[in-house]
Write a protein that holds these residues in place. Sequence first.
Motif: not given
Length: 247
Positions: A162-180, A215-222
Amino acid sequence: MATNEDQNQTESGRHQEVGHKSLLQSDALYQYILETSVFPREHEAMKELREVTAKHPWNIMTTSADEGQFLSMLLKLINAKNTMEIGVYTGYSLLATALAIPEDGKILAMDINKENYELGLPVIKKAGVDHKIDFREGPALPVLDEMIKDEKNHGSYDFIFVDADKDNYLNYHKRLIDLVKVGGVIGYDNTLWNGSVVAPPDAPLRKYVRYYRDFVLELNKALAVDPRIEICMLPVGDGITICRRIK
Ligand code: SAM
Ligand code: CA
């Protein structure tokens, strides 16, 4: 104790640029890594793509050569075959992936900008690995939402970068965790965000760095408290957090 002169010398060898490709303590140390272990072994096509990209005005976005080498090593270590990339730009990390996975390996590659991908595509074709790439132009999130609906996509990816819009990383994570798949890996890039994650509130940051920092700080915490993954945050490039799905 360091004298003023020592401090000046340290400072003078230190890169100051926001978006510099390394978080190491000095340019010399970074240059040493590149010249000793990265450039001499870089695939000819990767080098060519790096040169093509260097001429593009947004070249600051490209994955660095040392990170490309790291991704290649990681993909081979985990025997990745079915992969995904969100954020392609001119395709440096994409080419690293395409070269690292087997002949029948696959990459679902997504980017809102096709023009930049097409800039790198001739080099990818010349390297003979374009048949592994399924490029989709457009925002990644709706594609992921569509994929999630089909159970057979669940747990089907060995590796996702994942190397795109940082403000969506957590949204990506919610989906990717099921796809990986369980035991598979998601790599989130730029998680040290130009070092700004530790900058004081009044630090003079570029506008885009300041905007995405929270957004990056929030992602890192999550990620740090997510029990579904094991994580490892590496100071390679601009920081990459490797997440291994464990349940
Ligand atoms: N991995 C690339 C490389 O090795 O050169 C660099 C990717 S660059 C840092 C970020 C990319 O994300 C840009 O090309 C941008 O167009 C893309 N992007 C931004 N928002 C996006 C979205 N919502 N969906 C897909 N791609 C997006
Ligand atoms: Ca990046």
